[in-house]
Motif scaffolding. Sequence first.
Motif, PDB file in Angstrom:
ATOM      1  N   PRO A   1       0.834  -1.209   0.000  1.00 34.19           N
ATOM      2  CA  PRO A   1       0.000   0.000   0.000  1.00 34.19           C
ATOM      3  C   PRO A   1       0.868   1.258   0.000  1.00 34.19           C
ATOM      4  O   PRO A   1       1.885   1.316   0.688  1.00 34.19           O
ATOM      5  N   GLU A   2       0.447   2.247  -0.788  1.00 35.02           N
ATOM      6  CA  GLU A   2       1.191   3.505  -0.842  1.00 35.02           C
ATOM      7  C   GLU A   2       0.973   4.276   0.458  1.00 35.02           C
ATOM      8  O   GLU A   2      -0.142   4.339   0.958  1.00 35.02           O
ATOM      9  N   PRO A   3       1.996   4.930   0.999  1.00 35.74           N
ATOM     10  CA  PRO A   3       1.836   5.698   2.233  1.00 35.74           C
ATOM     11  C   PRO A   3       0.827   6.838   2.085  1.00 35.74           C
ATOM     12  O   PRO A   3       0.063   7.119   3.000  1.00 35.74           O
ATOM     13  N   VAL A   4       0.797   7.475   0.919  1.00 34.85           N
ATOM     14  CA  VAL A   4      -0.134   8.593   0.721  1.00 34.85           C
ATOM     15  C   VAL A   4      -1.566   8.099   0.771  1.00 34.85           C
ATOM     16  O   VAL A   4      -2.429   8.703   1.417  1.00 34.85           O
ATOM     17  N   SER A   5      -1.851   6.973   0.116  1.00 40.85           N
ATOM     18  CA  SER A   5      -3.205   6.421   0.126  1.00 40.85           C
ATOM     19  C   SER A   5      -3.625   6.041   1.534  1.00 40.85           C
ATOM     20  O   SER A   5      -4.754   6.307   1.945  1.00 40.85           O
ATOM     21  N   SER A   6      -2.717   5.415   2.268  1.00 39.81           N
ATOM     22  CA  SER A   6      -3.034   5.031   3.650  1.00 39.81           C
ATOM     23  C   SER A   6      -3.289   6.260   4.515  1.00 39.81           C
ATOM     24  O   SER A   6      -4.218   6.284   5.327  1.00 39.81           O
ATOM     25  N   THR A   7      -2.468   7.288   4.342  1.00 39.33           N
ATOM     26  CA  THR A   7      -2.638   8.521   5.122  1.00 39.33           C
ATOM     27  C   THR A   7      -3.969   9.186   4.801  1.00 39.33           C
ATOM     28  O   THR A   7      -4.690   9.624   5.710  1.00 39.33           O
ATOM     29  N   LEU A   8      -4.311   9.283   3.520  1.00 42.31           N
ATOM     30  CA  LEU A   8      -5.593   9.877   3.127  1.00 42.31           C
ATOM     31  C   LEU A   8      -6.764   9.077   3.687  1.00 42.31           C
ATOM     32  O   LEU A   8      -7.768   9.653   4.118  1.00 42.31           O
ATOM     33  N   PHE A   9      -6.654   7.749   3.689  1.00 43.67           N
ATOM     34  CA  PHE A   9      -7.711   6.912   4.241  1.00 43.67           C
ATOM     35  C   PHE A   9      -7.885   7.177   5.736  1.00 43.67           C
ATOM     36  O   PHE A   9      -9.003   7.326   6.226  1.00 43.67           O
ATOM     37  N   ILE A  10      -6.795   7.278   6.464  1.00 44.02           N
ATOM     38  CA  ILE A  10      -6.863   7.530   7.911  1.00 44.02           C
ATOM     39  C   ILE A  10      -7.418   8.933   8.193  1.00 44.02           C
ATOM     40  O   ILE A  10      -8.267   9.114   9.069  1.00 44.02           O
ATOM     41  N   VAL A  11      -6.934   9.930   7.436  1.00 44.24           N
ATOM     42  CA  VAL A  11      -7.424  11.309   7.627  1.00 44.24           C
ATOM     43  C   VAL A  11      -8.910  11.394   7.305  1.00 44.24           C
ATOM     44  O   VAL A  11      -9.684  12.040   8.027  1.00 44.24           O
ATOM     45  N   GLY A  12      -9.343  10.719   6.229  1.00 47.66           N
ATOM     46  CA  GLY A  12     -10.768  10.722   5.872  1.00 47.66           C
ATOM     47  C   GLY A  12     -11.612  10.076   6.948  1.00 47.66           C
ATOM     48  O   GLY A  12     -12.670  10.588   7.319  1.00 47.66           O
ATOM     49  N   GLY A  13     -11.150   8.949   7.471  1.00 49.33           N
ATOM     50  CA  GLY A  13     -11.884   8.278   8.548  1.00 49.33           C
ATOM     51  C   GLY A  13     -11.940   9.126   9.809  1.00 49.33           C
ATOM     52  O   GLY A  13     -12.970   9.200  10.482  1.00 49.33           O
ATOM     53  N   ALA A  14     -10.822   9.790  10.145  1.00 48.99           N
ATOM     54  CA  ALA A  14     -10.803  10.660  11.332  1.00 48.99           C
ATOM     55  C   ALA A  14     -11.744  11.847  11.149  1.00 48.99           C
ATOM     56  O   ALA A  14     -12.444  12.255  12.090  1.00 48.99           O
ATOM     57  N   THR A  15     -11.783  12.409   9.950  1.00 45.64           N
ATOM     58  CA  THR A  15     -12.676  13.543   9.679  1.00 45.64           C
ATOM     59  C   THR A  15     -14.132  13.124   9.823  1.00 45.64           C
ATOM     60  O   THR A  15     -14.932  13.849  10.449  1.00 45.64           O
ATOM     61  N   LEU A  16     -14.493  11.987   9.256  1.00 44.05           N
ATOM     62  CA  LEU A  16     -15.874  11.508   9.398  1.00 44.05           C
ATOM     63  C   LEU A  16     -16.222  11.242  10.860  1.00 44.05           C
ATOM     64  O   LEU A  16     -17.317  11.576  11.330  1.00 44.05           O
ATOM     65  N   GLY A  17     -15.285  10.634  11.587  1.00 49.02           N
ATOM     66  CA  GLY A  17     -15.518  10.391  13.009  1.00 49.02           C
ATOM     67  C   GLY A  17     -15.672  11.677  13.794  1.00 49.02           C
ATOM     68  O   GLY A  17     -16.545  11.787  14.672  1.00 49.02           O
ATOM     69  N   PHE A  18     -14.830  12.682  13.493  1.00 51.89           N
ATOM     70  CA  PHE A  18     -14.908  13.957  14.189  1.00 51.89           C
ATOM     71  C   PHE A  18     -16.227  14.662  13.882  1.00 51.89           C
ATOM     72  O   PHE A  18     -16.860  15.230  14.784  1.00 51.89           O
ATOM     73  N   ARG A  19     -16.653  14.649  12.625  1.00 53.85           N
ATOM     74  CA  ARG A  19     -17.926  15.291  12.258  1.00 53.85           C
ATOM     75  C   ARG A  19     -19.089  14.619  12.968  1.00 53.85           C
ATOM     76  O   ARG A  19     -20.005  15.285  13.436  1.00 53.85           O
ATOM     77  N   ARG A  20     -19.056  13.301  13.050  1.00 51.62           N
ATOM     78  CA  ARG A  20     -20.142  12.584  13.732  1.00 51.62           C
ATOM     79  C   ARG A  20     -20.133  12.907  15.231  1.00 51.62           C
ATOM     80  O   ARG A  20     -21.176  13.117  15.833  1.00 51.62           O
ATOM     81  N   PHE A  21     -18.944  12.922  15.824  1.00 56.32           N
ATOM     82  CA  PHE A  21     -18.827  13.255  17.241  1.00 56.32           C
ATOM     83  C   PHE A  21     -19.344  14.672  17.495  1.00 56.32           C
ATOM     84  O   PHE A  21     -20.086  14.919  18.445  1.00 56.32           O
ATOM     85  N   ARG A  22     -18.941  15.630  16.630  1.00 59.17           N
ATOM     86  CA  ARG A  22     -19.372  17.024  16.803  1.00 59.17           C
ATOM     87  C   ARG A  22     -20.874  17.160  16.629  1.00 59.17           C
ATOM     88  O   ARG A  22     -21.530  17.894  17.370  1.00 59.17           O
ATOM     89  N   LYS A  23     -21.461  16.430  15.675  1.00 58.98           N
ATOM     90  CA  LYS A  23     -22.897  16.477  15.444  1.00 58.98           C
ATOM     91  C   LYS A  23     -23.653  15.939  16.667  1.00 58.98           C
ATOM     92  O   LYS A  23     -24.630  16.517  17.117  1.00 58.98           O
ATOM     93  N   ASN A  24     -23.170  14.822  17.219  1.00 59.57           N
ATOM     94  CA  ASN A  24     -23.805  14.243  18.414  1.00 59.57           C
ATOM     95  C   ASN A  24     -23.584  15.122  19.633  1.00 59.57           C
ATOM     96  O   ASN A  24     -24.432  15.183  20.532  1.00 59.57           O
ATOM     97  N   PHE A  25     -22.447  15.810  19.715  1.00 57.52           N
ATOM     98  CA  PHE A  25     -22.136  16.679  20.844  1.00 57.52           C
ATOM     99  C   PHE A  25     -23.048  17.909  20.857  1.00 57.52           C
ATOM    100  O   PHE A  25     -23.455  18.373  21.913  1.00 57.52           O
ATOM    101  N   LYS A  26     -23.422  18.460  19.670  1.00 57.22           N
ATOM    102  CA  LYS A  26     -24.306  19.631  19.578  1.00 57.22           C
ATOM    103  C   LYS A  26     -25.716  19.299  20.042  1.00 57.22           C
ATOM    104  O   LYS A  26     -26.413  20.162  20.524  1.00 57.22           O
ATOM    105  N   LYS A  27     -26.145  18.065  19.860  1.00 57.17           N
ATOM    106  CA  LYS A  27     -27.491  17.695  20.268  1.00 57.17           C
ATOM    107  C   LYS A  27     -27.532  17.642  21.751  1.00 57.17           C
ATOM    108  O   LYS A  27     -28.326  17.877  22.491  1.00 57.17           O
TER     109      LYS A  27
END
Length: 192
Positions: A166-192
């Motif tokens: 696996p390319e390091p850039v692809s792995s990094t983008l996958f991890i950053v994308g997953g962290a962003t989705l997790g953070f958005r979900r956490f922030r959305k649940n935190f506002k409620k």
Amino acid sequence: MFIPEKVSKKRFLSSFFVLCLSVFILTIAVPAQADELWEWSWGSMGTQTGDYSTPTNGWVTLTVTNNTDFAWGDMRFEIWSCPWMGCGDITNVGFLEGTHDEMETPVTDRSPFTYNIDNISVGATLDYFYYDNPIYSGGDTGMFKFKIDNPDGVLYTLAVIPSIVPEPVSSTLFIVGGATLGFRRFRKNFKK
């Protein structure tokens, strides 16, 4: 040709013939005792298979060449049945891993490496993992040596399947994308 006086010409020629015949037989017999040596080259990703007319029971040394556009970090060997060639039952064919002798442990020129053998299922598998020292694209070669246990002497197909590093850039983008989705979900649940 010099022939000693006490030795008849007929006896000398028969001795010379036996000597030549012995050398010829030894020349043919010695390679038959060596390891099975195979070489395969990939131009594109995919599985390479080989059907063998003589059953292998012992050491196999395989040299692979990577002519693809991707580096390889994992090599998988699988024993398949080949009914079109009249192959026998492969349930008793597998890879040895030092249970009888430490010299039966699979080796490779990749270092460091680990391996995993699965002889439980029909169609035994041997996986080499060497992501820290991959076989690079553009003609890089790698050597794998392992011992096959085939006490019944059945024919089989050996499949060789490389895996892309696996390319390091692809792995990094996958991890950053997953962290962003997790953070958005956490922030959305935190506002409620």
